[in-house]
Design a protein around this motif. Structure first.
Motif, mmCIF file in Angstrom:
data_model
loop_
_atom_site.group_PDB
_atom_site.id
_atom_site.type_symbol
_atom_site.label_atom_id
_atom_site.label_comp_id
_atom_site.label_asym_id
_atom_site.label_seq_id
_atom_site.Cartn_x
_atom_site.Cartn_y
_atom_site.Cartn_z
ATOM 1 N N PHE A 6 5.679 -2.522 3.937
ATOM 2 C CA PHE A 6 6.591 -2.510 2.798
ATOM 3 C C PHE A 6 5.892 -1.965 1.553
ATOM 4 N N ASP A 7 4.650 -1.540 1.712
ATOM 5 C CA ASP A 7 3.871 -1.027 0.587
ATOM 6 C C ASP A 7 4.435 0.306 0.122
ATOM 7 N N LEU A 8 4.660 0.431 -1.183
ATOM 8 C CA LEU A 8 5.224 1.658 -1.756
ATOM 9 C C LEU A 8 4.212 2.425 -2.596
ATOM 10 N N THR A 9 2.946 2.076 -2.469
ATOM 11 C CA THR A 9 1.903 2.750 -3.236
ATOM 12 C C THR A 9 1.927 4.253 -2.968
ATOM 13 N N GLY A 10 1.903 5.032 -4.036
ATOM 14 C CA GLY A 10 1.923 6.483 -3.908
ATOM 15 C C GLY A 10 3.311 7.085 -3.871
ATOM 16 N N GLY A 25 16.312 -4.961 -12.354
ATOM 17 C CA GLY A 25 15.744 -5.870 -11.362
ATOM 18 C C GLY A 25 15.186 -5.124 -10.161
ATOM 19 N N MET A 26 15.897 -4.121 -9.688
ATOM 20 C CA MET A 26 15.421 -3.351 -8.537
ATOM 21 C C MET A 26 14.236 -2.473 -8.913
ATOM 22 N N ALA A 27 14.265 -1.898 -10.117
ATOM 23 C CA ALA A 27 13.114 -1.113 -10.580
ATOM 24 C C ALA A 27 11.863 -1.978 -10.624
ATOM 25 N N TYR A 28 12.023 -3.203 -11.110
ATOM 26 C CA TYR A 28 10.888 -4.131 -11.193
ATOM 27 C C TYR A 28 10.343 -4.427 -9.799
ATOM 28 N N ALA A 29 11.234 -4.672 -8.844
ATOM 29 C CA ALA A 29 10.799 -4.975 -7.479
ATOM 30 C C ALA A 29 10.037 -3.800 -6.866
ATOM 31 N N LEU A 30 10.525 -2.584 -7.074
ATOM 32 C CA LEU A 30 9.846 -1.406 -6.531
ATOM 33 C C LEU A 30 8.470 -1.234 -7.166
ATOM 34 N N GLY A 31 8.395 -1.466 -8.478
ATOM 35 C CA GLY A 31 7.098 -1.402 -9.146
ATOM 36 C C GLY A 31 6.138 -2.453 -8.623
ATOM 37 N N ALA A 32 6.643 -3.641 -8.344
ATOM 38 C CA ALA A 32 5.795 -4.723 -7.852
ATOM 39 C C ALA A 32 5.202 -4.405 -6.485
ATOM 40 N N TYR A 33 5.882 -3.559 -5.721
ATOM 41 C CA TYR A 33 5.374 -3.162 -4.405
ATOM 42 C C TYR A 33 4.612 -1.838 -4.457
ATOM 43 N N GLY A 34 4.302 -1.368 -5.658
ATOM 44 C CA GLY A 34 3.374 -0.249 -5.798
ATOM 45 C C GLY A 34 3.965 1.083 -6.163
ATOM 46 N N ALA A 35 5.297 1.189 -6.253
ATOM 47 C CA ALA A 35 5.900 2.489 -6.561
ATOM 48 C C ALA A 35 5.716 2.855 -8.024
ATOM 49 N N GLY A 58 2.395 -4.129 -15.730
ATOM 50 C CA GLY A 58 1.317 -3.442 -15.023
ATOM 51 C C GLY A 58 1.771 -2.307 -14.129
ATOM 52 N N PHE A 59 3.031 -1.896 -14.258
ATOM 53 C CA PHE A 59 3.552 -0.849 -13.392
ATOM 54 C C PHE A 59 3.421 0.526 -14.045
ATOM 55 N N ASP A 60 3.303 1.548 -13.217
ATOM 56 C CA ASP A 60 3.343 2.937 -13.681
ATOM 57 C C ASP A 60 4.824 3.279 -13.830
ATOM 58 N N ALA A 61 5.339 3.224 -15.050
ATOM 59 C CA ALA A 61 6.776 3.350 -15.273
ATOM 60 C C ALA A 61 7.062 4.250 -16.453
ATOM 61 N N ALA A 62 8.203 4.945 -16.383
ATOM 62 C CA ALA A 62 8.625 5.831 -17.461
ATOM 63 C C ALA A 62 10.138 5.782 -17.598
ATOM 64 N N TYR A 63 10.603 5.946 -18.826
ATOM 65 C CA TYR A 63 12.034 6.049 -19.096
ATOM 66 C C TYR A 63 12.373 7.481 -19.473
ATOM 67 N N LEU A 64 13.423 8.015 -18.857
ATOM 68 C CA LEU A 64 13.929 9.341 -19.198
ATOM 69 C C LEU A 64 15.433 9.222 -19.437
ATOM 70 N N PRO A 65 15.920 9.567 -20.623
ATOM 71 C CA PRO A 65 17.362 9.477 -20.899
ATOM 72 C C PRO A 65 18.160 10.436 -20.027
ATOM 73 N N CYS A 66 19.339 9.993 -19.597
ATOM 74 C CA CYS A 66 20.205 10.871 -18.822
ATOM 75 C C CYS A 66 21.605 10.278 -18.727
ATOM 76 N N ASP A 67 22.610 11.132 -18.856
ATOM 77 C CA ASP A 67 23.997 10.790 -18.592
ATOM 78 C C ASP A 67 24.325 11.309 -17.199
#
Length: 254
Positions: A6-10, A25-35, A58-67
């Motif tokens: 279930f590891d999503l690293t990389g 919530g789902m973004a947080y879960a994916l980050g917690a598993y390494g994505a 502690g996640f590698d995360a970015a926000y990009l605006p989009c409609d």
């Protein structure tokens, strides 16, 4: 025997409507598993705040605006995500909205607005990301539907129509994209406790109806979506495609 991970690293995950509610919530879960997680939404203030929360965790995360109803913005979103991270391995196609009205009170503008965001948006984002995944010959597309894509409920004309459409898109895309090592599935939540549903859940009569319809006699929490979305995003689900997984405490099994 190989044990799937279930590891999503990389892996890089794109989550539309990821600044709040079940998307966050789902973004947080994916980050917690390494994505690596890219979230997008129209509301920039909420988006930047969500990016900060994910990064503080502690996640590698970015926000990009989009409609998601604007094709040119979606094309730019995909290009920017690939430029930053090199790929889009996971798409959580989540952005959506609702206008609850009795059938005879639904305005044409209500119908157009809900279908534009919930169905056209899912189509446009899925189409753009699928092109990238086909080049990669790998991808996980997770469309966010609802139990209302399966069952009927009053005052949900536009919303239910959009979610039924998402279920059918999921099946069609799964067939088309299977040769490219891309799986396409959908999650169909029942009522999940978020700011969007708080008004309904605070209504004693409505809450009673929800509880009585649910085998487990409770409403869903954001954590109830974490396992399913990580499963469908990971290699553990490599033989699962074209499926609608209802996260509903047994509601639709009755």
């Amino acid at each position: 025997m190989d044990i799937p991970t279930f590891d999503l690293t990389g892996r890089t995950a794109l989550v539309t409507g990821g600044s709040k509610g079940i998307g966050f919530g789902m973004a947080y879960a994916l980050g917690a598993y390494g994505a690596r997680v890219v979230i997008t939404s129209r509301g920039e203030e909420e988006g930047w705040a969500a990016e900060e929360q994910l990064q503080e965790a502690g996640f590698d995360a970015a926000y990009l605006p989009c409609d998601v109803t604007k094709k040119e913005q979606i094309d730019g979103l995909v290009a920017e995500t690939v430029a930053r991270y090199g790929s889009i391995d996971i798409l959580v196609n989540n952005a959506g909205m609702n206008i609850r009205k009795p059938l005879i009170e639904v305005e044409e503008s209500d119908w157009d607005r809900v279908l534009s965001v919930n169905l056209k948006g899912i189509f446009l984002v899925g189409q753009a990301v699928a092109k990238q995944m086909m080049e990669q010959r790998y991808g996980k597309i997770i469309n966010i539907s609802s139990i209302l894509g399966t069952i009927g409920m009053p005052y949900q004309t536009s919303y239910a129509a959009s979610k039924g459409g998402i279920n059918q898109l999921t099946k069609v895309w799964a067939e088309e994209l299977a040769p490219y090592n891309i799986t396409v599935n959908a999650l169909g939540p029942a009522y999940i406790r978020t700011p969007m549903t708080e008004e309904w859940l605070n209504d004693p009569e409505r809450y009673r109806q929800i509880i009585n319809a649910t085998m487990q006699k409770r409403v869903g929490e954001l954590s109830d979506l974490s396992g399913p979305v990580v499963f469908l995003a990971s290699d553990a689900s490599s033989y699962v495609t074209g499926q609608i997984l209802n996260i509903d405490g047994g509601w639709t099994a009755r």
